[in-house]
Design a protein around this motif. Structure first.
Motif: not given
Length: 124
Positions: A102-113
């Motif tokens: 599960x990947x959280x994206x911020x401003x189009x970039x992966x931030x947390x996994x």
């Protein structure tokens, strides 16, 4: 055009997850394998265990957490694809598991996994 944005985000997330797995000591065996009526995002080895990994990403949680998108229908398709992969793979069948990234994206970039190991099993 709108359909391309989630696909591009998904591809970026998958590549990022693969890099994170390699850093954690996994060995990538295959990516984006289509077989058995489904697609497996990443197939990798975690030590002796063959992992079939589904990557889901979200920039907002208004539609739920990324891992919640791996519903019963998606699980069945992943199981069918994994079965087809194992049938064509040489050698003895290793211990296997299904994980979800599960990947959280911020401003189009992966931030947390969030790596959910053994997220489901056939028959669940």
């Amino acid at each position: 055009m709108a359909g391309r944005i989630p696909q591009k985000r998904g591809t970026l997330a998958e590549k990022w997850v693969a890099a994170q797995l390699i850093k954690a000591g996994y060995t990538i065996e295959a990516t984006n394998r289509r077989l058995g009526g489904g697609e497996i995002d990443i197939i990798c080895l975690d030590g002796p265990v063959l992992v079939f990994l589904e990557v889901k990403s979200r920039s907002r949680n208004q539609y739920g957490l990324p891992e919640e998108a791996v519903d019963q229908h998606k699980r069945a398709r992943l199981i069918n694809a994994a079965t087809a992969y194992l049938a064509q793979r040489e050698g003895p069948v290793p211990l296997c598991r299904f994980d979800v990234a599960a990947v959280q994206m911020e401003q189009g970039r992966p931030q947390a996994l969030r790596l959910i190991k053994d997220a489901f099993r056939p028959g669940d």
